[in-house]
Design a protein around this motif. Structure first.
Motif, mmCIF file in Angstrom:
data_model
loop_
_atom_site.group_PDB
_atom_site.id
_atom_site.type_symbol
_atom_site.label_atom_id
_atom_site.label_comp_id
_atom_site.label_asym_id
_atom_site.label_seq_id
_atom_site.Cartn_x
_atom_site.Cartn_y
_atom_site.Cartn_z
ATOM 1 N N ASP A 134 -17.770 4.039 1.195
ATOM 2 C CA ASP A 134 -18.031 4.041 2.628
ATOM 3 C C ASP A 134 -16.688 4.036 3.348
ATOM 4 O O ASP A 134 -16.189 2.987 3.746
ATOM 5 C CB ASP A 134 -18.863 2.820 3.019
ATOM 6 N N PRO A 135 -16.050 5.206 3.488
ATOM 7 C CA PRO A 135 -14.707 5.256 4.074
ATOM 8 C C PRO A 135 -14.604 4.578 5.431
ATOM 9 O O PRO A 135 -13.585 3.946 5.733
ATOM 10 C CB PRO A 135 -14.424 6.755 4.166
ATOM 11 N N ALA A 136 -15.645 4.667 6.241
ATOM 12 C CA ALA A 136 -15.589 4.056 7.579
ATOM 13 C C ALA A 136 -15.411 2.548 7.485
ATOM 14 O O ALA A 136 -14.673 1.944 8.273
ATOM 15 C CB ALA A 136 -16.847 4.396 8.370
ATOM 16 N N SER A 137 -16.076 1.920 6.494
ATOM 17 C CA SER A 137 -15.965 0.466 6.353
ATOM 18 C C SER A 137 -14.561 0.050 5.943
ATOM 19 O O SER A 137 -14.129 -1.068 6.231
ATOM 20 C CB SER A 137 -16.981 -0.053 5.329
ATOM 21 N N VAL A 138 -13.846 0.955 5.268
ATOM 22 C CA VAL A 138 -12.454 0.696 4.883
ATOM 23 C C VAL A 138 -11.517 0.977 6.051
ATOM 24 O O VAL A 138 -10.707 0.146 6.448
ATOM 25 C CB VAL A 138 -12.052 1.568 3.678
ATOM 26 N N LEU A 139 -11.663 2.164 6.603
ATOM 27 C CA LEU A 139 -10.719 2.632 7.624
ATOM 28 C C LEU A 139 -10.853 1.891 8.941
ATOM 29 O O LEU A 139 -9.864 1.737 9.673
ATOM 30 C CB LEU A 139 -10.916 4.132 7.841
ATOM 31 N N GLN A 140 -12.052 1.423 9.257
ATOM 32 C CA GLN A 140 -12.271 0.739 10.524
ATOM 33 C C GLN A 140 -12.261 -0.775 10.386
ATOM 34 O O GLN A 140 -12.453 -1.489 11.381
ATOM 35 C CB GLN A 140 -13.611 1.182 11.138
ATOM 36 N N HIS A 141 -12.022 -1.259 9.190
ATOM 37 C CA HIS A 141 -11.986 -2.712 8.993
ATOM 38 C C HIS A 141 -10.869 -3.316 9.843
ATOM 39 O O HIS A 141 -9.759 -2.756 9.906
ATOM 40 C CB HIS A 141 -11.752 -3.041 7.517
ATOM 41 N N PRO A 142 -11.111 -4.431 10.516
ATOM 42 C CA PRO A 142 -10.095 -5.035 11.384
ATOM 43 C C PRO A 142 -8.761 -5.280 10.697
ATOM 44 O O PRO A 142 -7.698 -5.072 11.297
ATOM 45 C CB PRO A 142 -10.752 -6.344 11.827
ATOM 46 N N GLU A 143 -8.788 -5.709 9.422
ATOM 47 C CA GLU A 143 -7.526 -5.984 8.729
ATOM 48 C C GLU A 143 -6.776 -4.692 8.424
ATOM 49 O O GLU A 143 -5.546 -4.653 8.473
ATOM 50 C CB GLU A 143 -7.792 -6.785 7.454
ATOM 51 N N THR A 144 -7.526 -3.638 8.102
ATOM 52 C CA THR A 144 -6.885 -2.338 7.879
ATOM 53 C C THR A 144 -6.204 -1.874 9.152
ATOM 54 O O THR A 144 -5.037 -1.448 9.145
ATOM 55 C CB THR A 144 -7.923 -1.284 7.439
ATOM 56 N N ARG A 145 -6.916 -1.961 10.267
ATOM 57 C CA ARG A 145 -6.392 -1.495 11.551
ATOM 58 C C ARG A 145 -5.237 -2.365 12.043
ATOM 59 O O ARG A 145 -4.331 -1.874 12.729
ATOM 60 C CB ARG A 145 -7.521 -1.474 12.591
ATOM 61 N N THR A 146 -5.255 -3.628 11.688
ATOM 62 C CA THR A 146 -4.175 -4.521 12.108
ATOM 63 C C THR A 146 -2.884 -4.223 11.358
ATOM 64 O O THR A 146 -1.790 -4.215 11.941
ATOM 65 C CB THR A 146 -4.569 -5.993 11.877
ATOM 66 N N LEU A 147 -3.004 -3.940 10.062
ATOM 67 C CA LEU A 147 -1.810 -3.816 9.232
ATOM 68 C C LEU A 147 -1.257 -2.392 9.166
ATOM 69 O O LEU A 147 -0.042 -2.201 9.070
ATOM 70 C CB LEU A 147 -2.122 -4.316 7.815
ATOM 71 N N LEU A 148 -2.137 -1.383 9.228
ATOM 72 C CA LEU A 148 -1.685 0.000 9.069
ATOM 73 C C LEU A 148 -1.688 0.741 10.398
ATOM 74 O O LEU A 148 -2.600 0.590 11.206
ATOM 75 C CB LEU A 148 -2.575 0.736 8.065
ATOM 76 N N ASP A 149 -0.679 1.561 10.587
ATOM 77 C CA ASP A 149 -0.537 2.395 11.780
ATOM 78 C C ASP A 149 -0.859 3.832 11.373
ATOM 79 O O ASP A 149 -0.049 4.496 10.711
ATOM 80 C CB ASP A 149 0.890 2.284 12.325
ATOM 81 N N PHE A 150 -2.037 4.324 11.772
ATOM 82 C CA PHE A 150 -2.476 5.640 11.337
ATOM 83 C C PHE A 150 -1.855 6.777 12.136
ATOM 84 O O PHE A 150 -2.260 7.933 11.991
ATOM 85 C CB PHE A 150 -3.998 5.716 11.351
ATOM 86 N N SER A 151 -0.863 6.461 12.950
ATOM 87 C CA SER A 151 -0.080 7.522 13.578
ATOM 88 C C SER A 151 1.158 7.840 12.747
ATOM 89 O O SER A 151 1.896 8.777 13.047
ATOM 90 C CB SER A 151 0.341 7.117 14.998
ATOM 91 N N ARG A 152 1.362 7.060 11.676
ATOM 92 C CA ARG A 152 2.504 7.257 10.783
ATOM 93 C C ARG A 152 1.993 7.483 9.360
ATOM 94 O O ARG A 152 0.885 7.056 9.013
ATOM 95 C CB ARG A 152 3.432 6.033 10.828
ATOM 96 N N PRO A 153 2.775 8.163 8.503
ATOM 97 C CA PRO A 153 2.312 8.482 7.154
ATOM 98 C C PRO A 153 1.853 7.260 6.359
ATOM 99 O O PRO A 153 2.445 6.183 6.438
ATOM 100 C CB PRO A 153 3.548 9.126 6.509
ATOM 101 N N VAL A 154 0.796 7.485 5.606
ATOM 102 C CA VAL A 154 0.204 6.446 4.761
ATOM 103 C C VAL A 154 0.175 6.956 3.322
ATOM 104 O O VAL A 154 -0.119 8.126 3.075
ATOM 105 C CB VAL A 154 -1.227 6.106 5.219
ATOM 106 N N GLY A 155 0.461 6.095 2.389
ATOM 107 C CA GLY A 155 0.303 6.410 0.978
ATOM 108 C C GLY A 155 -1.082 5.955 0.529
ATOM 109 O O GLY A 155 -1.329 4.751 0.399
ATOM 110 N N LEU A 156 -1.996 6.902 0.318
ATOM 111 C CA LEU A 156 -3.361 6.608 -0.112
ATOM 112 C C LEU A 156 -3.391 6.621 -1.640
ATOM 113 O O LEU A 156 -3.030 7.623 -2.265
ATOM 114 C CB LEU A 156 -4.315 7.653 0.461
ATOM 115 N N ILE A 157 -3.824 5.526 -2.225
ATOM 116 C CA ILE A 157 -3.790 5.385 -3.682
ATOM 117 C C ILE A 157 -5.205 5.229 -4.224
ATOM 118 O O ILE A 157 -5.964 4.373 -3.766
ATOM 119 C CB ILE A 157 -2.930 4.175 -4.085
ATOM 120 N N MET A 158 -5.543 6.069 -5.184
ATOM 121 C CA MET A 158 -6.842 6.012 -5.852
ATOM 122 C C MET A 158 -6.596 6.126 -7.353
ATOM 123 O O MET A 158 -6.908 7.142 -7.981
ATOM 124 C CB MET A 158 -7.746 7.137 -5.345
#
Length: 269
Positions: A134-158
């Motif tokens: 459920d990508p929305a539950s990850v990407l919109q999680h308050p802690e995700t939004r607090t710590l990561l700035d999605f206007s700058r590059p992100v390293g997505l690890i799977m």
């Protein structure tokens, strides 16, 4: 090893083995139960190189994080991070830049509890307990939004996680939803079990893992490559974990389990 302690959350069924705790056992960790160890021994009987495969996957993770950090990435989203062990993403990234930020994501309670203990006092790293499907539950999680700035590059690890996603769940589409949330210059680092190299052994692994809460679904080289849709693969493309930018190329191909898991890194243009 112990079956009790502060790392065991209430309500965890110790009789149902999980992939996260099996992986912990293969890496020599102590956060697993008797049922996990029993399953792991069956896994080892099916795939004798399993401990090597696990270590090579972990080594790929470290090299991928270092590579992304060298490209200027300073924030990471680690999907299906599992139980923390040596060489965690935040340890690697913050060893390069203490201000690097890391959000771990897992749904397994033991993995989350242990990560919370490990990350206590680290203001630049956290773990989110939710379902990666459920990508929305990850990407919109308050802690995700607090710590990561999605206007700058992100390293997505799977790393070693999408082989638990059934073929009918549209893995490329799920990854695409994560990709679409990332800005240009972001990276995807992914590794995945395959049956291309040792089909008989992997058929046995798949059968063994049917008894766990996390069945394995192998994919071909073409199918793993498809998971990078929308990313430009960096050299050397999708290869065995040991062959992805190895520190000692002359030894890589000869390592046990060198290509049992495919791995690659791609950049979002």
């Amino acid at each position: 090893m112990t079956d009790s302690g502060t790392w065991v959350p209430p309500g965890v069924d110790e009789e149902v083995p999980s992939a996260a705790r099996l992986y912990d056992y293969l890496l020599g960790g102590a956060h697993n139960f008797a049922a996990d160890r029993e399953l792991a021994e069956r896994f080892l009987a099916a795939l004798p190189s399993a401990r090597h495969v696990a270590r090579l996957n972990r080594a790929f993770l470290r090299r991928a994080v270092v590579f992304m950090a060298e490209q200027g990435v300073r924030q990471f989203l680690d999907i299906g991070s599992g139980i923390p062990t040596v060489g965690n993403v935040h340890e690697v990234a913050q060893g390069i830049d203490p201000q690097a930020r890391v959000v771990y994501v897992d749904y397994e309670s033991v993995a989350v509890a242990h990560a919370q203990l490990l990350l206590e006092g680290n203001e630049n790293a956290t773990i989110v307990q939710t379902d990666m499907l459920d990508p929305a539950s990850v990407l919109q999680h308050p802690e995700t939004r607090t710590l990561l700035d999605f206007s700058r590059p992100v390293g997505l690890i799977m790393a070693g996680v999408f082989h638990f996603v059934p073929h009918d769940r549209d893995a490329p589409g799920i990854i695409g939803r994560y990709r679409d949330a990332l800005p240009s210059g972001s990276y995807l680092a992914l590794s995945h079990f395959t049956a291309d190299v040792s089909p008989d052994e992997m058929a046995e692994v798949v059968e063994v893992m049917r008894r766990s809460s996390d069945p394995v679904h192998t994919r071909t080289h073409a199918e793993v490559t498809e998971l990078f849709t929308g990313f430009d693969l960096v050299e050397p493309g999708v290869v065995g974990t040991a062959l992805w930018r190895p520190e000692r190329p002359e030894l890589a191909a000869r390592l046990p389990g060198a290509s049992q898991i495919y791995a690659g890194v791609g950049r979002k243009p």
